[in-house]
Design a protein around this motif. Structure first.
Motif, PDB file in Angstrom:
ATOM      1  N   PHE A  62      31.929  41.329  49.820  1.00 43.13           N
ATOM      2  CA  PHE A  62      33.116  40.937  50.275  1.00 43.13           C
ATOM      3  C   PHE A  62      33.030  39.707  51.076  1.00 43.13           C
ATOM      4  O   PHE A  62      33.889  39.345  51.855  1.00 43.13           O
ATOM      5  CB  PHE A  62      34.049  42.132  50.906  1.00 43.13           C
ATOM      6  CG  PHE A  62      34.575  43.005  49.947  1.00 43.13           C
ATOM      7  CD1 PHE A  62      35.971  42.712  49.209  1.00 43.13           C
ATOM      8  CD2 PHE A  62      33.965  44.256  49.732  1.00 43.13           C
ATOM      9  CE1 PHE A  62      36.330  43.761  48.487  1.00 43.13           C
ATOM     10  CE2 PHE A  62      34.666  45.126  48.918  1.00 43.13           C
ATOM     11  CZ  PHE A  62      35.582  44.886  48.079  1.00 43.13           C
ATOM     12  N   ARG A  64      32.640  35.641  52.110  1.00 48.82           N
ATOM     13  CA  ARG A  64      32.938  34.452  51.626  1.00 48.82           C
ATOM     14  C   ARG A  64      34.086  34.430  50.775  1.00 48.82           C
ATOM     15  O   ARG A  64      34.364  34.098  49.717  1.00 48.82           O
ATOM     16  CB  ARG A  64      31.825  33.855  50.783  1.00 48.82           C
ATOM     17  CG  ARG A  64      30.509  33.340  51.585  1.00 48.82           C
ATOM     18  CD  ARG A  64      29.479  33.039  50.805  1.00 48.82           C
ATOM     19  NE  ARG A  64      28.201  32.825  51.645  1.00 48.82           N
ATOM     20  CZ  ARG A  64      26.952  32.414  50.932  1.00 48.82           C
ATOM     21  NH1 ARG A  64      26.892  32.189  49.785  1.00 48.82           N
ATOM     22  NH2 ARG A  64      25.773  32.268  51.834  1.00 48.82           N
ATOM     23  N   MET A  65      35.049  35.165  51.328  1.00 51.85           N
ATOM     24  CA  MET A  65      36.492  35.265  50.730  1.00 51.85           C
ATOM     25  C   MET A  65      37.599  34.697  51.526  1.00 51.85           C
ATOM     26  O   MET A  65      38.671  35.330  51.653  1.00 51.85           O
ATOM     27  CB  MET A  65      36.929  36.686  50.116  1.00 51.85           C
ATOM     28  CG  MET A  65      35.780  37.258  49.160  1.00 51.85           C
ATOM     29  SD  MET A  65      36.403  38.931  48.710  1.00 51.85           S
ATOM     30  CE  MET A  65      35.054  39.105  47.403  1.00 51.85           C
ATOM     31  N   GLU A  66      37.419  33.645  52.247  1.00 49.50           N
ATOM     32  CA  GLU A  66      38.360  33.029  53.077  1.00 49.50           C
ATOM     33  C   GLU A  66      39.458  32.650  52.527  1.00 49.50           C
ATOM     34  O   GLU A  66      40.667  32.565  53.151  1.00 49.50           O
ATOM     35  CB  GLU A  66      37.744  31.809  53.834  1.00 49.50           C
ATOM     36  CG  GLU A  66      36.592  31.917  54.627  1.00 49.50           C
ATOM     37  CD  GLU A  66      35.264  32.061  54.047  1.00 49.50           C
ATOM     38  OE1 GLU A  66      35.038  31.830  52.657  1.00 49.50           O
ATOM     39  OE2 GLU A  66      33.905  32.278  54.692  1.00 49.50           O
ATOM     40  N   PHE A  69      40.609  36.914  47.400  1.00 46.97           N
ATOM     41  CA  PHE A  69      40.000  37.689  46.474  1.00 46.97           C
ATOM     42  C   PHE A  69      40.464  37.042  45.164  1.00 46.97           C
ATOM     43  O   PHE A  69      41.105  37.622  44.331  1.00 46.97           O
ATOM     44  CB  PHE A  69      39.882  39.064  46.440  1.00 46.97           C
ATOM     45  CG  PHE A  69      38.887  39.555  45.593  1.00 46.97           C
ATOM     46  CD1 PHE A  69      37.937  39.069  44.784  1.00 46.97           C
ATOM     47  CD2 PHE A  69      38.754  41.091  45.614  1.00 46.97           C
ATOM     48  CE1 PHE A  69      36.983  39.684  44.081  1.00 46.97           C
ATOM     49  CE2 PHE A  69      37.545  41.547  45.298  1.00 46.97           C
ATOM     50  CZ  PHE A  69      36.666  41.052  44.100  1.00 46.97           C
ATOM     51  N   THR A  70      39.972  35.950  44.428  1.00 45.42           N
ATOM     52  CA  THR A  70      40.486  35.270  43.486  1.00 45.42           C
ATOM     53  C   THR A  70      39.806  35.812  42.346  1.00 45.42           C
ATOM     54  O   THR A  70      38.736  36.372  42.096  1.00 45.42           O
ATOM     55  CB  THR A  70      40.149  33.748  43.500  1.00 45.42           C
ATOM     56  OG1 THR A  70      38.802  33.407  43.459  1.00 45.42           O
ATOM     57  CG2 THR A  70      40.969  33.131  44.421  1.00 45.42           C
ATOM     58  N   ILE A  73      36.196  34.541  41.867  1.00 51.00           N
ATOM     59  CA  ILE A  73      35.178  35.135  42.609  1.00 51.00           C
ATOM     60  C   ILE A  73      34.859  36.460  42.042  1.00 51.00           C
ATOM     61  O   ILE A  73      33.576  36.821  42.124  1.00 51.00           O
ATOM     62  CB  ILE A  73      35.802  35.182  44.016  1.00 51.00           C
ATOM     63  CG1 ILE A  73      35.883  33.776  44.646  1.00 51.00           C
ATOM     64  CG2 ILE A  73      34.919  36.360  44.952  1.00 51.00           C
ATOM     65  CD1 ILE A  73      36.524  33.890  46.158  1.00 51.00           C
ATOM     66  N   TYR A  74      35.734  37.129  41.556  1.00 48.65           N
ATOM     67  CA  TYR A  74      35.791  38.373  41.119  1.00 48.65           C
ATOM     68  C   TYR A  74      34.461  38.233  39.788  1.00 48.65           C
ATOM     69  O   TYR A  74      33.698  39.161  39.705  1.00 48.65           O
ATOM     70  CB  TYR A  74      37.147  38.979  40.611  1.00 48.65           C
ATOM     71  CG  TYR A  74      36.787  40.337  39.900  1.00 48.65           C
ATOM     72  CD1 TYR A  74      36.363  41.542  40.635  1.00 48.65           C
ATOM     73  CD2 TYR A  74      37.556  40.606  38.549  1.00 48.65           C
ATOM     74  CE1 TYR A  74      36.539  42.813  40.027  1.00 48.65           C
ATOM     75  CE2 TYR A  74      37.307  41.942  38.015  1.00 48.65           C
ATOM     76  CZ  TYR A  74      36.667  42.940  38.636  1.00 48.65           C
ATOM     77  OH  TYR A  74      36.801  44.272  38.190  1.00 48.65           O
ATOM     78  N   LYS A  77      31.231  37.449  41.194  1.00 48.20           N
ATOM     79  CA  LYS A  77      30.561  38.859  41.529  1.00 48.20           C
ATOM     80  C   LYS A  77      30.164  39.923  40.523  1.00 48.20           C
ATOM     81  O   LYS A  77      29.088  40.360  40.823  1.00 48.20           O
ATOM     82  CB  LYS A  77      31.599  39.471  42.642  1.00 48.20           C
ATOM     83  CG  LYS A  77      32.332  38.748  43.854  1.00 48.20           C
ATOM     84  CD  LYS A  77      30.877  38.578  45.004  1.00 48.20           C
ATOM     85  CE  LYS A  77      31.765  37.953  46.232  1.00 48.20           C
ATOM     86  NZ  LYS A  77      30.497  37.999  47.227  1.00 48.20           N
ATOM     87  N   TYR A 163      40.017  45.435  47.919  1.00 45.52           N
ATOM     88  CA  TYR A 163      40.391  44.183  48.810  1.00 45.52           C
ATOM     89  C   TYR A 163      42.040  44.441  49.050  1.00 45.52           C
ATOM     90  O   TYR A 163      42.190  43.949  50.381  1.00 45.52           O
ATOM     91  CB  TYR A 163      40.049  43.215  48.078  1.00 45.52           C
ATOM     92  CG  TYR A 163      40.367  41.756  48.708  1.00 45.52           C
ATOM     93  CD1 TYR A 163      39.523  41.078  49.857  1.00 45.52           C
ATOM     94  CD2 TYR A 163      41.573  41.097  48.763  1.00 45.52           C
ATOM     95  CE1 TYR A 163      39.659  39.943  50.348  1.00 45.52           C
ATOM     96  CE2 TYR A 163      41.936  40.138  49.337  1.00 45.52           C
ATOM     97  CZ  TYR A 163      41.029  39.506  50.003  1.00 45.52           C
ATOM     98  OH  TYR A 163      41.449  38.296  50.822  1.00 45.52           O
ATOM     99  N   ILE A 206      36.567  41.414  55.267  1.00 49.73           N
ATOM    100  CA  ILE A 206      37.624  40.783  55.217  1.00 49.73           C
ATOM    101  C   ILE A 206      38.089  40.465  56.427  1.00 49.73           C
ATOM    102  O   ILE A 206      38.998  39.226  56.485  1.00 49.73           O
ATOM    103  CB  ILE A 206      38.789  41.470  54.352  1.00 49.73           C
ATOM    104  CG1 ILE A 206      38.422  41.814  53.039  1.00 49.73           C
ATOM    105  CG2 ILE A 206      40.236  41.067  54.377  1.00 49.73           C
ATOM    106  CD1 ILE A 206      39.066  42.916  52.313  1.00 49.73           C
TER     107      ILE A 206
END
Length: 331
Positions: A62, A64-66, A69-70, A73-74, A77, A163, A206
């Motif tokens: 989790f 680098r999810m500034e 959680f797009t 990104i998902y 990952k 998330y 987060i």
């Protein structure tokens, strides 16, 4: 992620992998002279190891999810976890299945009764788990330690839900999971321990919290006293308190280690050690040490896991050499 947290994660992976091997160290259990110590070290002292791995996995997943959680990104990952989790999970369970088949056909005790099991039952037992093991709260695949990898794969798949829950409900989520863990509740076929620690560090990542805090050195005497109390009373709640706090204390200790690069460089072997030690390198180590020291004792108990670690490191180097050699030919 602060430099202290980064240092702790880089250093701690190798010693945790070594302790995992001690958890699954093989040998007779009827020698009352050494078994109490072995039981304490492998099953009590080392009980924090897998939770520590869940904490690291959740915290790194989790990062680098500034911007939230797009979907991008998902997918990114999950793609990265295919090579580090999914493929090794199937490969090493298959390796264990072959070893188990050889044991069955040579008349030795095996995990699966291949004479009565259908192909479907064998596949389910090998890559998912045996329903007869559910009484322990963990649904084991044929390669026992890989229940952690299996649960981690599932947690990664459901990470968007984790998330959203951790982001929206914050501490309430962690408190609810913690209470459920101490009450000994289970969620279907999954150990709540993994869900708790993965979600806990999802929450920390987060909300920009860190794993390492300087005041954790106060926990040292409390943890020691807790272990002594558990040995004397056998109260499960004391052990759970130890499991809950010890990983963070270990991260704190590792963050204070100097000459980071020399120790952190060993971390590259942690993955292969985890995947290959059970039962492959432990069996080989047990056979080798047994030829030299046929009477099992505490010496065997310490030498066998350490030799298994060395064999896993050698295996890692061989696999790396083959990969480089194959890569050059392909180019």
């Amino acid at each position: 992620m602060t430099p202290y947290t980064s240092t702790a994660i880089r250093i701690v992976r190798f010693p945790l992998a070594v302790l995992v091997v001690f958890i699954h160290s093989v040998g007779p259990t009827d020698n009352i002279a050494y078994y109490p110590f072995r039981d304490f070290f492998s099953h009590t002292f080392c009980s924090f190891v897998v939770p520590a791995f869940f904490i690291i996995s959740g915290f790194l997943f989790f990062q680098r999810m500034e911007n939230g959680f797009t979907k991008k990104i998902y997918i990114k990952k999950l793609n990265s976890r295919i090579s580090t989790l999914l493929i090794p999970y199937f490969v090493w369970n298959a390796v264990t299945l072959v070893i188990d088949l050889l044991k069955f056909y040579t008349g030795r005790p095996s995990w699966i009764d291949y004479g009565n099991a259908s192909i479907g039952e064998i596949i389910v037992h090998c890559f998912w788990g045996n329903v007869s093991d559910i009484s322990s709260g963990i649904y084991y695949p044929i390669n026992l330690p890989l229940w952690y990898i299996r649960d981690l794969i599932v947690l990664c798949l459901f990470s968007p839900i984790i998330y959203k829950i951790c982001d929206k409900f914050g501490w309430f989520t962690i408190v609810a999971l913690t209470v459920s863990y101490f009450l000994g509740l289970h969620l279907l076929y999954f150990n709540l321990l993994g869900i708790l620690f993965f979600s806990l560090d999802a929450f920390l990542a987060i909300h920009n919290r860190n794993l390492v805090y300087d005041k954790w050195y106060y926990m040292c005497p409390i943890i020691i006293i807790g272990l002594i109390v558990y040995i004397m009373t056998g109260q499960e709640i004391i052990l759970k308190l130890y499991i809950f706090t010890m990983p963070f204390f270990i991260f704190f200790l590792c963050s204070k280690i100097r000459k980071v690069e020399k120790i952190a460089s060993l971390g590259k072997y942690s993955t292969v050690i985890y995947y290959s030690h059970y039962p492959l390198t432990l069996i080989v180590a047990f056979k080798i040490v047994g030829l030299i020291l046929p009477c099992y004792s505490l010496i065997n108990y310490f030498i066998i896991p350490l030799l298994a670690v060395l064999l896993s490191i050698m295996l890692c180097e061989i696999l790396s050499s083959l990969r480089l050699k194959y890569g050059k030919r392909k180019n």
